[in-house]
Design a protein around this motif. Structure first.
Motif, PDB file in Angstrom:
ATOM      1  N   VAL A  38    -101.283 -49.342 -33.647  1.00  0.00           N
ATOM      2  CA  VAL A  38    -102.227 -49.157 -32.438  1.00  0.00           C
ATOM      3  C   VAL A  38    -102.513 -47.895 -31.596  1.00  0.00           C
ATOM      4  N   GLY A  39    -101.549 -47.021 -31.681  1.00  0.00           N
ATOM      5  CA  GLY A  39    -101.762 -45.814 -31.384  1.00  0.00           C
ATOM      6  C   GLY A  39    -103.019 -45.028 -32.157  1.00  0.00           C
ATOM      7  N   ALA A  40    -102.964 -45.309 -33.233  1.00  0.00           N
ATOM      8  CA  ALA A  40    -103.872 -44.537 -34.349  1.00  0.00           C
ATOM      9  C   ALA A  40    -105.301 -45.475 -33.735  1.00  0.00           C
ATOM     10  N   LEU A  41    -105.441 -46.411 -33.801  1.00  0.00           N
ATOM     11  CA  LEU A  41    -106.723 -47.102 -33.378  1.00  0.00           C
ATOM     12  C   LEU A  41    -107.018 -46.741 -32.060  1.00  0.00           C
ATOM     13  N   ASN A  42    -106.249 -46.494 -30.912  1.00  0.00           N
ATOM     14  CA  ASN A  42    -106.526 -45.908 -29.547  1.00  0.00           C
ATOM     15  C   ASN A  42    -106.927 -44.446 -29.850  1.00  0.00           C
ATOM     16  N   GLY A  43    -106.164 -43.824 -30.577  1.00  0.00           N
ATOM     17  CA  GLY A  43    -106.426 -42.305 -30.667  1.00  0.00           C
ATOM     18  C   GLY A  43    -107.979 -42.091 -31.437  1.00  0.00           C
ATOM     19  N   ALA A  44    -108.234 -42.843 -32.400  1.00  0.00           N
ATOM     20  CA  ALA A  44    -109.551 -42.679 -32.968  1.00  0.00           C
ATOM     21  C   ALA A  44    -110.550 -42.916 -32.076  1.00  0.00           C
ATOM     22  N   ILE A  45    -110.521 -44.117 -31.055  1.00  0.00           N
ATOM     23  CA  ILE A  45    -111.546 -44.487 -30.202  1.00  0.00           C
ATOM     24  C   ILE A  45    -111.609 -43.341 -29.064  1.00  0.00           C
ATOM     25  N   LEU A  46    -110.661 -42.960 -28.662  1.00  0.00           N
ATOM     26  CA  LEU A  46    -110.574 -41.684 -27.654  1.00  0.00           C
ATOM     27  C   LEU A  46    -111.030 -40.442 -28.321  1.00  0.00           C
ATOM     28  N   VAL A  47    -110.828 -40.070 -29.367  1.00  0.00           N
ATOM     29  CA  VAL A  47    -111.156 -38.689 -29.826  1.00  0.00           C
ATOM     30  C   VAL A  47    -112.689 -38.993 -30.025  1.00  0.00           C
ATOM     31  N   GLN A  48    -113.224 -40.053 -30.344  1.00  0.00           N
ATOM     32  CA  GLN A  48    -114.598 -40.134 -30.535  1.00  0.00           C
ATOM     33  C   GLN A  48    -115.484 -40.398 -29.228  1.00  0.00           C
ATOM     34  N   GLY A  49    -114.612 -40.285 -28.100  1.00  0.00           N
ATOM     35  CA  GLY A  49    -115.188 -40.278 -26.748  1.00  0.00           C
ATOM     36  C   GLY A  49    -115.715 -41.665 -26.154  1.00  0.00           C
ATOM     37  N   ASP A  50    -114.906 -42.644 -26.685  1.00  0.00           N
ATOM     38  CA  ASP A  50    -115.333 -43.872 -26.170  1.00  0.00           C
ATOM     39  C   ASP A  50    -114.146 -44.711 -25.237  1.00  0.00           C
ATOM     40  N   PHE A  51    -114.001 -43.906 -24.134  1.00  0.00           N
ATOM     41  CA  PHE A  51    -112.876 -44.538 -23.405  1.00  0.00           C
ATOM     42  C   PHE A  51    -113.453 -45.989 -22.921  1.00  0.00           C
ATOM     43  N   ASP A  52    -114.385 -45.825 -22.545  1.00  0.00           N
ATOM     44  CA  ASP A  52    -115.042 -47.400 -21.748  1.00  0.00           C
ATOM     45  C   ASP A  52    -114.844 -48.437 -22.820  1.00  0.00           C
ATOM     46  N   LYS A  53    -114.950 -48.030 -24.056  1.00  0.00           N
ATOM     47  CA  LYS A  53    -115.079 -49.187 -25.184  1.00  0.00           C
ATOM     48  C   LYS A  53    -113.502 -49.457 -25.471  1.00  0.00           C
ATOM     49  N   ALA A  54    -112.828 -48.383 -25.589  1.00  0.00           N
ATOM     50  CA  ALA A  54    -111.394 -48.711 -25.457  1.00  0.00           C
ATOM     51  C   ALA A  54    -110.668 -49.681 -24.516  1.00  0.00           C
ATOM     52  N   TYR A  55    -111.258 -49.313 -23.260  1.00  0.00           N
ATOM     53  CA  TYR A  55    -110.858 -49.828 -22.072  1.00  0.00           C
ATOM     54  C   TYR A  55    -111.500 -51.382 -22.194  1.00  0.00           C
ATOM     55  N   GLU A  56    -112.544 -51.546 -22.412  1.00  0.00           N
ATOM     56  CA  GLU A  56    -113.096 -52.909 -22.676  1.00  0.00           C
ATOM     57  C   GLU A  56    -112.217 -53.852 -23.637  1.00  0.00           C
ATOM     58  N   ILE A  57    -112.014 -53.127 -24.821  1.00  0.00           N
ATOM     59  CA  ILE A  57    -111.339 -54.013 -25.902  1.00  0.00           C
ATOM     60  C   ILE A  57    -109.969 -54.445 -25.190  1.00  0.00           C
ATOM     61  N   TRP A  58    -109.255 -53.686 -24.559  1.00  0.00           N
ATOM     62  CA  TRP A  58    -108.003 -54.113 -24.017  1.00  0.00           C
ATOM     63  C   TRP A  58    -107.916 -55.072 -22.820  1.00  0.00           C
ATOM     64  N   GLU A  59    -109.103 -54.782 -22.028  1.00  0.00           N
ATOM     65  CA  GLU A  59    -109.217 -55.801 -20.889  1.00  0.00           C
ATOM     66  C   GLU A  59    -109.464 -57.123 -21.395  1.00  0.00           C
ATOM     67  N   ASN A  60    -110.001 -57.239 -22.693  1.00  0.00           N
ATOM     68  CA  ASN A  60    -110.476 -58.519 -23.325  1.00  0.00           C
ATOM     69  C   ASN A  60    -109.757 -58.956 -24.569  1.00  0.00           C
ATOM     70  N   ILE A  61    -108.414 -58.371 -24.965  1.00  0.00           N
ATOM     71  CA  ILE A  61    -108.097 -58.610 -26.088  1.00  0.00           C
ATOM     72  C   ILE A  61    -107.511 -59.950 -26.085  1.00  0.00           C
ATOM     73  N   SER A  62    -107.398 -60.668 -27.272  1.00  0.00           N
ATOM     74  CA  SER A  62    -107.030 -61.818 -27.275  1.00  0.00           C
ATOM     75  C   SER A  62    -106.415 -62.054 -28.897  1.00  0.00           C
ATOM     76  N   TYR A  63    -105.587 -63.114 -29.052  1.00  0.00           N
ATOM     77  CA  TYR A  63    -104.834 -63.301 -30.421  1.00  0.00           C
ATOM     78  C   TYR A  63    -106.107 -63.363 -31.611  1.00  0.00           C
ATOM     79  N   SER A  64    -107.206 -64.094 -31.125  1.00  0.00           N
ATOM     80  CA  SER A  64    -108.516 -64.320 -31.988  1.00  0.00           C
ATOM     81  C   SER A  64    -109.121 -62.991 -32.457  1.00  0.00           C
ATOM     82  N   ARG A  65    -108.873 -61.981 -31.819  1.00  0.00           N
ATOM     83  CA  ARG A  65    -109.587 -60.761 -31.731  1.00  0.00           C
ATOM     84  C   ARG A  65    -108.886 -59.992 -32.956  1.00  0.00           C
ATOM     85  N   VAL A  66    -107.676 -60.287 -33.250  1.00  0.00           N
ATOM     86  CA  VAL A  66    -106.811 -59.590 -34.083  1.00  0.00           C
ATOM     87  C   VAL A  66    -106.462 -60.478 -35.297  1.00  0.00           C
ATOM     88  N   ILE A  67    -106.121 -61.742 -35.427  1.00  0.00           N
ATOM     89  CA  ILE A  67    -105.923 -62.594 -36.237  1.00  0.00           C
ATOM     90  C   ILE A  67    -106.849 -63.807 -36.406  1.00  0.00           C
TER      91      ILE A  67
END
Length: 130
Positions: A38-67
């Protein structure tokens, strides 16, 4: 300039984004990110400059978004509120998971395809180690 290392471990991803937000608010520039799972996923999103997108993902994460699963059924299971019908359904699904070789992570794959942009990562001028 600084670099950060982001570990794996599911829910740690939300914590990482919170810490990164604090770094941004303090004006600390992060030039490189290393991460695993998960650190690699976050790292990639942050390196590409999409902090707001990363924040939105974690604000709305659910089991059904992963499995491929029902959030309601998982919550019932976690709370131990299963009746006989639920238990029989769970056994049937577990057999399917074993037969198919694991959980269906299609939702996670779709999320990665939606969020990650290899060109943005490569052209970011920042370092990403996975």
């Amino acid at each position: 300039m600084y670099g950060v290392v982001l570990e794996g471990g599911g829910a740690r991803g939300a914590y990482q984004i919170g810490v990164y937000k604090a770094l941004i608010e303090e004006g600390i520039e992060v030039k490189g990110i290393a991460g695993t799972s998960v650190g690699a996923l976050n790292g990639a999103i942050l390196v590409q400059g999409d902090f707001d997108k990363a924040y939105e993902i974690w604000e709305n994460i659910s089991y059904s978004r992963v499995i491929k699963a029902s959030d309601e059924e998982i919550e019932k299971f976690k709370k131990g509120k299963l009746d006989r019908e639920d238990i029989l359904l769970l056994i049937q699904r577990l057999r399917g998971i074993i037969r198919e070789g694991g959980l269906d992570i299609t939702p996670l794959r779709n999320l990665l395809e939606e969020v990650l942009d290899e060109e943005k990562i490569r052209n970011s001028g920042r370092i990403l180690l996975l």
